[in-house]
Design a protein around this motif. Structure first.
Motif, PDB file in Angstrom:
ATOM      1  N   ARG A   2      -4.174  -0.449  -8.234  1.00  0.00           N
ATOM      2  CA  ARG A   2      -5.476   0.089  -7.861  1.00  0.00           C
ATOM      3  C   ARG A   2      -5.278   1.412  -7.114  1.00  0.00           C
ATOM      4  NH1 ARG A   2      -8.305  -4.028  -4.210  1.00  0.00           N
ATOM      5  NH2 ARG A   2      -6.183  -4.643  -3.690  1.00  0.00           N
ATOM      6  N   GLY A   3      -6.292   2.266  -7.170  1.00  0.00           N
ATOM      7  CA  GLY A   3      -6.214   3.544  -6.482  1.00  0.00           C
ATOM      8  C   GLY A   3      -7.439   3.795  -5.630  1.00  0.00           C
ATOM      9  N   VAL A   4      -7.238   4.495  -4.518  1.00  0.00           N
ATOM     10  CA  VAL A   4      -8.342   4.930  -3.665  1.00  0.00           C
ATOM     11  C   VAL A   4      -8.162   6.420  -3.399  1.00  0.00           C
ATOM     12  CG1 VAL A   4      -9.564   4.647  -1.473  1.00  0.00           C
ATOM     13  CG2 VAL A   4      -8.481   2.669  -2.551  1.00  0.00           C
ATOM     14  N   LEU A   5      -9.211   7.182  -3.603  1.00  0.00           N
ATOM     15  CA  LEU A   5      -9.180   8.620  -3.394  1.00  0.00           C
ATOM     16  C   LEU A   5      -9.748   8.960  -2.020  1.00  0.00           C
ATOM     17  CD1 LEU A   5      -8.563  11.300  -5.031  1.00  0.00           C
ATOM     18  CD2 LEU A   5     -11.045  11.415  -5.401  1.00  0.00           C
TER      19      LEU A   5
ATOM     20  N   ALA B  16      -1.435   5.491 -10.278  1.00  0.00           N
ATOM     21  CA  ALA B  16      -1.766   4.098  -9.970  1.00  0.00           C
ATOM     22  C   ALA B  16      -2.262   3.380 -11.218  1.00  0.00           C
ATOM     23  CB  ALA B  16      -2.824   4.049  -8.872  1.00  0.00           C
ATOM     24  N   ARG B  17      -3.162   4.020 -11.922  1.00  0.00           N
ATOM     25  CA  ARG B  17      -3.746   3.399 -13.113  1.00  0.00           C
ATOM     26  C   ARG B  17      -2.675   3.119 -14.167  1.00  0.00           C
ATOM     27  NH1 ARG B  17      -6.884   7.298 -14.164  1.00  0.00           N
ATOM     28  NH2 ARG B  17      -8.363   6.698 -12.556  1.00  0.00           N
ATOM     29  N   GLY B  18      -1.772   4.085 -14.359  1.00  0.00           N
ATOM     30  CA  GLY B  18      -0.725   3.910 -15.347  1.00  0.00           C
ATOM     31  C   GLY B  18       0.231   2.783 -15.018  1.00  0.00           C
TER      32      GLY B  18
ATOM     33  N   VAL C 259       0.871  -1.174   0.000  1.00  0.00           N
ATOM     34  CA  VAL C 259       0.000   0.000   0.000  1.00  0.00           C
ATOM     35  C   VAL C 259       0.905   1.220   0.000  1.00  0.00           C
ATOM     36  CG1 VAL C 259      -1.750   1.322   1.234  1.00  0.00           C
ATOM     37  CG2 VAL C 259      -1.882  -1.176   1.192  1.00  0.00           C
ATOM     38  N   LEU C 260       0.739   2.058  -1.019  1.00  0.00           N
ATOM     39  CA  LEU C 260       1.557   3.247  -1.202  1.00  0.00           C
ATOM     40  C   LEU C 260       0.697   4.484  -0.980  1.00  0.00           C
ATOM     41  CD1 LEU C 260       3.330   2.131  -4.502  1.00  0.00           C
ATOM     42  CD2 LEU C 260       4.126   1.783  -2.144  1.00  0.00           C
TER      43      LEU C 260
ATOM     44  N   VAL D 209      -2.588   2.387  -4.362  1.00  0.00           N
ATOM     45  CA  VAL D 209      -2.138   3.754  -4.106  1.00  0.00           C
ATOM     46  C   VAL D 209      -3.292   4.533  -3.495  1.00  0.00           C
ATOM     47  CG1 VAL D 209      -1.247   5.886  -5.118  1.00  0.00           C
ATOM     48  CG2 VAL D 209      -0.531   3.661  -6.040  1.00  0.00           C
ATOM     49  N   ILE D 210      -3.033   5.209  -2.382  1.00  0.00           N
ATOM     50  CA  ILE D 210      -4.040   6.024  -1.710  1.00  0.00           C
ATOM     51  C   ILE D 210      -3.593   7.476  -1.770  1.00  0.00           C
ATOM     52  CG2 ILE D 210      -5.238   6.497   0.458  1.00  0.00           C
ATOM     53  CD1 ILE D 210      -4.861   3.565   1.212  1.00  0.00           C
TER      54      ILE D 210
END
Length: 209
Positions: free
Chosen positions: A159-162, A153-155, A28-29, A142-143
């Motif tokens: 996965r990404g969380v906003l 994250a997408r690139g 988790v980044l 990625v948060i």
């Protein structure tokens, strides 16, 4: 990534074992400014570092599951002559004093016109952090608080969380696949039941809103 356009990496060069359990990420980044700590523009003063709400609990919950934690952060103040390597490192150390040690820090010291591959929304910081940890980017999360974090994250295939703040644009919230009200909520989304964040008193929101 090599040469002058490479990111700065802090942390152990030894790959870290991935997370445990089905569906648990291998890393988790977190974004730094506006996500882990309050956003103080071009901050090089450790005394001005202030954790965001629930940051301590959120990072601790990830560590409790045995998942490596990292930071991916743009620091364009370096390119603009407003920050030095020593100042960036001093702030990093203060963040770790407050939130505990991170397995990897990947920092972009370049400006928007430098054409580097690491400045978010480019995926270079995420890829560099995952490479140093020895984990698969597609199994990382990625948060962050703005669209550039999720685009990075997408690139990278992650996965990404906003976690929105007052500076997050409505369009960024609408475009996010996953949105949480705070860091604990974000961690609960990515780690699922059985974590330190899985408490009924923690307010979270998943999905688009």
């Amino acid at each position: 990534m090599t040469g002058v356009l490479a990111p700065w990496l802090f942390g152990s060069p030894t790959p870290v074992a991935g997370g445990v359990g089905t569906g648990v990420p291998e890393a988790v980044l977190f974004d730094r400014d506006g996500t882990l700590v309050a956003d103080v523009p071009y901050n090089g003063d450790p005394g001005r570092v202030e954790p965001m709400p629930s940051a301590r609990e959120a990072v601790a919950a990830v560590r409790e599951r045995g998942v490596p934690v990292g930071v991916v952060s743009n620091q364009p103040g370096v390119a603009r002559g407003l920050l030095t390597y020593r100042q960036v490192d001093a702030v990093r150390r203060r963040v770790e004093d407050l939130l505990g040690p991170f397995d990897i820090w990947a920092v972009c010291p370049h400006g928007p016109d430098d054409g580097c591959p690491c400045r978010k929304p480019a995926p270079g910081l995420v890829l560099a952090a995952c490479d140093r940890l020895g984990v698969r980017a597609r199994r990382a999360v990625v948060i962050g608080d703005i669209g550039a974090d999720l685009a990075a994250a997408r690139g990278a295939g992650a996965r990404g969380v906003l976690v929105p703040t007052p500076v997050t644009r409505r369009a960024e919230i609408a475009a996010a696949d996953r949105v949480a009200d705070d860091l604990l909520g974000a961690v609960r989304l990515v780690l699922g039941p059985g974590t330190g964040a899985d408490r009924p008193d923690v307010a979270t929101a998943g999905g688009r809103r």
